[in-house]
Design a protein around this motif. Structure first.
Motif, PDB file in Angstrom:
ATOM      1  N   ILE A 219      -0.990  -1.163   9.606  1.00 40.66           N
ATOM      2  CA  ILE A 219      -1.814  -1.068   9.964  1.00 40.66           C
ATOM      3  C   ILE A 219      -2.682  -1.983   9.579  1.00 40.66           C
ATOM      4  O   ILE A 219      -2.875  -2.796   8.550  1.00 40.66           O
ATOM      5  N   THR A 220      -3.107  -3.129  10.742  1.00 44.06           N
ATOM      6  CA  THR A 220      -3.680  -4.514  10.401  1.00 44.06           C
ATOM      7  C   THR A 220      -5.255  -4.676   9.765  1.00 44.06           C
ATOM      8  O   THR A 220      -5.961  -4.089  10.482  1.00 44.06           O
ATOM      9  N   ASP A 221      -6.020  -5.650   9.962  1.00 39.04           N
ATOM     10  CA  ASP A 221      -7.295  -5.890   9.618  1.00 39.04           C
ATOM     11  C   ASP A 221      -7.024  -7.095  10.103  1.00 39.04           C
ATOM     12  O   ASP A 221      -6.598  -8.143   9.161  1.00 39.04           O
ATOM     13  N   GLY A 222      -7.203  -7.593  11.232  1.00 32.32           N
ATOM     14  CA  GLY A 222      -7.227  -8.963  11.996  1.00 32.32           C
ATOM     15  C   GLY A 222      -5.788  -9.032  12.125  1.00 32.32           C
ATOM     16  O   GLY A 222      -5.032  -8.046  13.133  1.00 32.32           O
TER      17      GLY A 222
ATOM     18  N   GLY B 247      -1.967  -2.015   5.429  1.00 33.13           N
ATOM     19  CA  GLY B 247      -1.271  -0.899   5.379  1.00 33.13           C
ATOM     20  C   GLY B 247      -0.163  -0.261   6.808  1.00 33.13           C
ATOM     21  O   GLY B 247       0.374  -0.902   7.145  1.00 33.13           O
ATOM     22  N   ILE B 248       0.620   1.154   6.292  1.00 35.80           N
ATOM     23  CA  ILE B 248       1.283   1.230   6.875  1.00 35.80           C
ATOM     24  C   ILE B 248       1.256   2.977   7.069  1.00 35.80           C
ATOM     25  O   ILE B 248       1.252   3.611   6.170  1.00 35.80           O
TER      26      ILE B 248
ATOM     27  N   SER C 185      -0.622   4.398   4.091  1.00 34.66           N
ATOM     28  CA  SER C 185       0.432   4.529   2.718  1.00 34.66           C
ATOM     29  C   SER C 185      -0.729   2.702   2.343  1.00 34.66           C
ATOM     30  O   SER C 185      -0.437   1.855   3.389  1.00 34.66           O
ATOM     31  N   GLU C 186      -1.383   2.788   1.375  1.00 34.07           N
ATOM     32  CA  GLU C 186      -2.280   1.681   1.455  1.00 34.07           C
ATOM     33  C   GLU C 186      -1.096   0.066   0.348  1.00 34.07           C
ATOM     34  O   GLU C 186      -1.954  -0.616   0.249  1.00 34.07           O
ATOM     35  N   ASP C 187      -0.976   1.312  -0.481  1.00 36.18           N
ATOM     36  CA  ASP C 187       0.063  -0.077  -0.772  1.00 36.18           C
ATOM     37  C   ASP C 187       1.324  -0.578  -0.733  1.00 36.18           C
ATOM     38  O   ASP C 187       2.670  -0.207  -0.945  1.00 36.18           O
TER      39      ASP C 187
ATOM     40  N   GLU D 285      12.821  -0.855  -5.106  1.00 37.71           N
ATOM     41  CA  GLU D 285      11.625  -1.018  -6.098  1.00 37.71           C
ATOM     42  C   GLU D 285      10.841  -0.112  -6.074  1.00 37.71           C
ATOM     43  O   GLU D 285      10.289   0.081  -5.738  1.00 37.71           O
ATOM     44  N   HIS D 286      10.384  -0.364  -4.249  1.00 33.59           N
ATOM     45  CA  HIS D 286       8.632   0.315  -3.971  1.00 33.59           C
ATOM     46  C   HIS D 286       9.632   2.040  -3.219  1.00 33.59           C
ATOM     47  O   HIS D 286       8.228   2.166  -2.707  1.00 33.59           O
ATOM     48  N   GLY D 287      10.549   1.818  -2.626  1.00 32.46           N
ATOM     49  CA  GLY D 287      10.416   3.365  -2.667  1.00 32.46           C
ATOM     50  C   GLY D 287      10.117   3.351  -0.894  1.00 32.46           C
ATOM     51  O   GLY D 287      10.047   4.583  -0.251  1.00 32.46           O
TER      52      GLY D 287
END
Length: 140
Positions: free
Chosen positions: A37-40, A45-46, A73-75, A94-96
């Protein structure tokens, strides 16, 4: 080897207001398990196929009304395009996560690398290593 040489550049993206139904359709048509997910040109996010199953169906959301921003997922963990293979695997651990958007120096999306891509690379490296050993082995 820099991740930019390993990553896929044909990333499927969508804006945060895209409907969940459209996300699912695009995943199916593009044969991918996630949409960034993009802003420009900046990833924010994904949404993965698991997100659709757990957050939409599992939580009883109406797919015709839910949008990417409701389930993404925003993080978001990303990897720099100049980072190496090992850095990408560290970040995934680290982020799973199993997918890392690849960003350039200005934070713009330039690709994506997945756990499966890294496994495939390792398998190829093992095969080449095996070939070298076989070529060096004396005949009896």
């Amino acid at each position: 080897m820099p991740i930019e040489n390993l990553a896929r550049s044909d990333v499927v993206t969508a804006p945060e207001d895209e409907s969940v139904e459209e996300l699912a359709t695009r995943m199916d048509e593009s044969h991918v398990g996630s949409i960034v997910i993009t802003d420009g040109d900046e990833p924010i996010g994904i949404v993965t196929d698991r997100d659709l199953a757990m957050r939409v169906i599992g939580d009883g959301m109406d797919p015709s009304e839910a949008t990417a921003s409701d389930v993404m997922s925003e993080d978001l963990a990303t990897v720099d395009h100049t980072a190496g293979f090992y850095r990408a695997t560290e970040l995934m651990s680290e982020h799973g996560v199993r997918r890392l958007p690849v960003c350039d120096d200005s934070g713009e999306l330039v690709g994506i690398i997945t756990f499966d891509d890294l496994n495939e690379l390792l398998a190829d490296e093992h095969m080449q290593f095996s070939d070298v050993i076989q070529a060096q082995r004396p005949e009896y």
